[in-house]
Scaffold this active site. Structure first.
Site, PDB file in Angstrom:
ATOM      1  N   ASP A  10     -84.067  20.399 -45.039  1.00 17.53           N
ATOM      2  CA  ASP A  10     -84.169  21.769 -45.542  1.00 17.53           C
ATOM      3  C   ASP A  10     -82.816  22.465 -45.405  1.00 17.53           C
ATOM      4  O   ASP A  10     -82.305  23.080 -46.338  1.00 17.53           O
ATOM      5  CB  ASP A  10     -85.252  22.522 -44.750  1.00 17.53           C
ATOM      6  CG  ASP A  10     -85.391  23.968 -45.194  1.00 17.53           C
ATOM      7  OD1 ASP A  10     -85.423  24.205 -46.412  1.00 17.53           O
ATOM      8  OD2 ASP A  10     -85.459  24.855 -44.315  1.00 17.53           O
ATOM      9  N   TYR A  42     -92.252  20.481 -39.309  1.00 20.05           N
ATOM     10  CA  TYR A  42     -92.980  21.366 -40.227  1.00 20.05           C
ATOM     11  C   TYR A  42     -94.493  21.229 -40.073  1.00 20.05           C
ATOM     12  O   TYR A  42     -95.233  22.164 -40.332  1.00 20.05           O
ATOM     13  CB  TYR A  42     -92.615  21.038 -41.678  1.00 20.05           C
ATOM     14  CG  TYR A  42     -91.462  21.829 -42.241  1.00 20.05           C
ATOM     15  CD1 TYR A  42     -90.240  21.867 -41.589  1.00 20.05           C
ATOM     16  CD2 TYR A  42     -91.605  22.522 -43.438  1.00 20.05           C
ATOM     17  CE1 TYR A  42     -89.191  22.577 -42.118  1.00 20.05           C
ATOM     18  CE2 TYR A  42     -90.552  23.235 -43.971  1.00 20.05           C
ATOM     19  CZ  TYR A  42     -89.349  23.264 -43.313  1.00 20.05           C
ATOM     20  OH  TYR A  42     -88.310  23.973 -43.852  1.00 20.05           O
ATOM     21  N   ASP A  95     -75.521  17.843 -36.664  1.00 20.07           N
ATOM     22  CA  ASP A  95     -74.479  18.880 -36.543  1.00 20.07           C
ATOM     23  C   ASP A  95     -73.190  18.414 -37.210  1.00 20.07           C
ATOM     24  O   ASP A  95     -72.543  19.170 -37.954  1.00 20.07           O
ATOM     25  CB  ASP A  95     -74.252  19.286 -35.071  1.00 20.07           C
ATOM     26  CG  ASP A  95     -74.094  18.102 -34.136  1.00 20.07           C
ATOM     27  OD1 ASP A  95     -74.327  16.942 -34.557  1.00 20.07           O
ATOM     28  OD2 ASP A  95     -73.720  18.324 -32.964  1.00 20.07           O
ATOM     29  N   LYS A 152     -80.673  13.310 -34.842  1.00 22.24           N
ATOM     30  CA  LYS A 152     -80.120  13.930 -33.635  1.00 22.24           C
ATOM     31  C   LYS A 152     -80.515  13.017 -32.476  1.00 22.24           C
ATOM     32  O   LYS A 152     -81.154  13.434 -31.502  1.00 22.24           O
ATOM     33  CB  LYS A 152     -80.681  15.358 -33.488  1.00 22.24           C
ATOM     34  CG  LYS A 152     -80.028  16.188 -32.395  1.00 22.24           C
ATOM     35  CD  LYS A 152     -78.599  16.594 -32.681  1.00 22.24           C
ATOM     36  CE  LYS A 152     -77.999  17.300 -31.484  1.00 22.24           C
ATOM     37  NZ  LYS A 152     -76.544  17.590 -31.646  1.00 22.24           N
ATOM     38  N   ASP A 169     -79.593  23.202 -48.478  1.00 15.42           N
ATOM     39  CA  ASP A 169     -79.051  24.517 -48.850  1.00 15.42           C
ATOM     40  C   ASP A 169     -77.525  24.501 -48.782  1.00 15.42           C
ATOM     41  O   ASP A 169     -76.843  25.070 -49.638  1.00 15.42           O
ATOM     42  CB  ASP A 169     -79.582  25.625 -47.914  1.00 15.42           C
ATOM     43  CG  ASP A 169     -80.827  26.302 -48.488  1.00 15.42           C
ATOM     44  OD1 ASP A 169     -81.589  25.637 -49.199  1.00 15.42           O
ATOM     45  OD2 ASP A 169     -81.028  27.502 -48.204  1.00 15.42           O
TER      46      ASP A 169
END
Ligand code: IPM
Ligand code: MG
Length: 358
Positions: free
Chosen positions: A248, A141, A224, A192, A252
């Site tokens: 982020d 970000y 993942d 990751k 959600d």
């Protein structure tokens, strides 16, 4: 001594939901003598309309001086065409970074009354209580260099940089371990590390910190797989710690487990636990002004604010209990409505929480 709260309603449904949270805080203020004082300012699109930038210096100064900040949401289609540095979201990102709000807490709790509202089977989500700890001021970000450039060939290329310094990983890690200590003492670090070096370092630092928190069981998961596990068997998680972008996305997904993203509060804290509180959902321009938005995530964010930044845990608990009672009464905004319940507006939901406070 009074506690100064800065309200930043923002855009879309922001003003409607912050108004309901304000009503609830005002009542709690009267009932429990909390000495809360309020100020208000513009951030996001409404600030662009007023003064040309999504966060001006005066608002930033107010934010710095406040004991806590309660925000609604920013953004909307009317500002989508603007240059990137002037987009409403930049106001929020600047607040997070200028105030060093690196620790984002996003609890995903399923109220038993809402098990039917989740798109997942009730038995998969019943009793769900997860805390996502998202790093909020670093990672891709904010990483430099970034931009869109024209290559020698004349073709354009967009690029961003995923980077984390050791101290950034360490401070969010410590926060997450401390949170896990207050809960079920299980921490899952999501990375990751099979592909990205920045997250190889992330994993290494988390492993090192684990030695300082022997009571916490640390595990690691690739992002993942974590996304899959969240919808397959979400109750395996207690606390999840992860970087800015993965957090982020995963938050959600976690939100939908609880029935609606309209139920999810959040806290963004600095090293001294001063912070900005906001619902995890966005400005929902499609339903703005219709009195349909669910104010509960914002009301629950206000409760988190009382607990984490203002040291008023009993009042926070009272508000959370009031939300539970209102759900018991069968009141539902459209996003959490299921057959047999009573559909209510934004303001009716706020009023009901108010009434349940006593
Ligand atoms: C969030 C939002 C923000 C983010 C946007 C509005 C910049 O999606 O708080 O999750 O990406 O962090
Ligand atoms: Mg988001």
């Amino acid at each position: 001594m009074s506690k100064n709260i800065l309200l930043l309603p923002g855009d879309g449904i922001g003003p409607e939901i912050v108004a309901e949270a304000r009503k609830v805080l005002d009542r709690a203020n009267d009932l429990y003598g909390l000495a809360l004082a309020f100020d208000q300012a513009a951030v996001g699109g409404c600030s662009i309309d007023r003064c040309g930038v999504p966060l001006d210096d005066a608002t930033l100064a107010k934010a710095r001086a406040a004991d806590a900040i309660l925000m609604g949401a920013v953004g909307g289609p009317q500002w989508d065409g603007l240059e990137r540095s002037l987009r409403p979201e930049k106001g929020l990102l600047k607040l997070r970074s200028e105030l060093q709000l690196f620790a984002n807490l996003r609890p995903a709790i399923l109220y038993p009354q809402l098990a039917e509202a989740s798109t997942l089977k009730a038995e998969v989500v019943a009793g769900l209580d997860i805390l996502i700890v998202r790093e909020l001021t670093g990672g891709i970000y904010f990483g430099e260099p970034r931009g869109i450039r024209t290559l020698e060939s004349g073709e354009r290329e967009g690029y961003n940089t995923y980077r984390y310094a050791e101290h950034e990983i360490e401070r969010i890690g410590r926060n997450a371990f401390a949170m896990a200590m207050q809960r079920d003492r299980r921490l899952c670090s999501v990375d990751k590390a099979n592909v990205l070096e920045a997250t190889v370092l992330w994993r290494e630092v988390m492993q090192r910190l684990a030695a300082e928190y022997p009571a916490v069981e640390l595990s690691h998961m690739y992002v993942d797989n974590a996304a899959m596990q969240l919808v397959r068997a979400p109750k395996q998680f207690d606390v999840i710690v992860t970087g800015n972008m993965f957090g982020d996305i995963l938050s959600d997904a976690a939100a939908m487990l609880t029935g609606s993203i309209g139920m999810l509060p959040s806290a963004s804290l600095d090293k001294d636990r001063r912070g900005l509180y906001e619902p995890c959902h966005g400005s929902a321009p499609d339903i703005a002004g219709k009195g349909m938005a669910n104010p509960l995530a914002t009301i629950l964010s206000a409760a988190m604010m009382l607990r984490y930044s203002l040291d008023l845990a009993p009042a926070a608990q009272a508000i959370e209990a009031a939300v539970g009672r209102v759900l018991d009464q069968g009141l539902r905004t459209a996003d959490i409505y299921t057959a047999g319940c009573r559909k209510v507006s934004t303001a009716e939901m706020g009023d009901a929480v108010l009434a349940a406070l006593e």
